[in-house]
Scaffold this motif. Structure first.
Motif, PDB file in Angstrom:
ATOM      1  N   TRP A  20      -9.390  31.733  14.253  1.00  0.00           N
ATOM      2  CA  TRP A  20     -10.462  30.774  13.978  1.00  0.00           C
ATOM      3  C   TRP A  20     -11.806  31.296  14.477  1.00  0.00           C
ATOM      4  O   TRP A  20     -12.828  31.156  13.831  1.00  0.00           O
ATOM      5  N   GLU A  21     -11.801  31.894  15.661  1.00  0.00           N
ATOM      6  CA  GLU A  21     -13.038  32.459  16.212  1.00  0.00           C
ATOM      7  C   GLU A  21     -13.568  33.583  15.314  1.00  0.00           C
ATOM      8  O   GLU A  21     -14.769  33.669  15.075  1.00  0.00           O
ATOM      9  N   LYS A  22     -12.671  34.419  14.834  1.00  0.00           N
ATOM     10  CA  LYS A  22     -13.089  35.526  13.956  1.00  0.00           C
ATOM     11  C   LYS A  22     -13.670  34.979  12.647  1.00  0.00           C
ATOM     12  O   LYS A  22     -14.719  35.430  12.181  1.00  0.00           O
ATOM     13  N   THR A  23     -13.014  33.987  12.082  1.00  0.00           N
ATOM     14  CA  THR A  23     -13.512  33.380  10.849  1.00  0.00           C
ATOM     15  C   THR A  23     -14.865  32.725  11.081  1.00  0.00           C
ATOM     16  O   THR A  23     -15.793  32.866  10.276  1.00  0.00           O
ATOM     17  N   TYR A  24     -15.016  32.040  12.220  1.00  0.00           N
ATOM     18  CA  TYR A  24     -16.281  31.375  12.536  1.00  0.00           C
ATOM     19  C   TYR A  24     -17.396  32.405  12.743  1.00  0.00           C
ATOM     20  O   TYR A  24     -18.522  32.219  12.282  1.00  0.00           O
TER      21      TYR A  24
END
Length: 98
Positions: A20-24
């Protein structure tokens, strides 16, 4: 409010958190690098809105009727000219004294 389901294994939540952090972060990078874009082109024009085929067809039919009537009138004038300008309705009235 709905509760977010809690994962039972801690490693799954860690992997999900990283994804999720990478996508964000990818999303934030795209937002920061976005260029302004203004479309200054005129709107698309459609030919069927400018060319009215029904109107053109009606005008063509009207002109063909006018041409036909003009031709018939020309034929009548030509036949009147050929006959030598005779009077069509002669009055054979004789005067009588009373």
């Amino acid at each position: 409010m709905h509760r977010v389901p809690q994962l039972t294994t801690p490693w799954a939540s860690r992997d999900l958190q990283r994804a999720w952090e990478k996508t964000y972060q990818n999303h934030r990078k795209k937002v920061q690098n976005a260029q302004p874009l203004v479309d200054t082109r005129p709107p698309q024009t459609y030919s069927h809105l400018h060319l009215k085929f029904k109107k053109l067809k009606m005008e063509e039919e009207r002109l063909s009727i006018i041409d036909r009537n003009n031709y018939l009138l020309l034929q009548r004038v030509a036949s009147a000219m050929k006959t030598g300008r005779r009077i069509d309705g002669q009055n054979n009235f004789t005067w009588r004294r009373s």
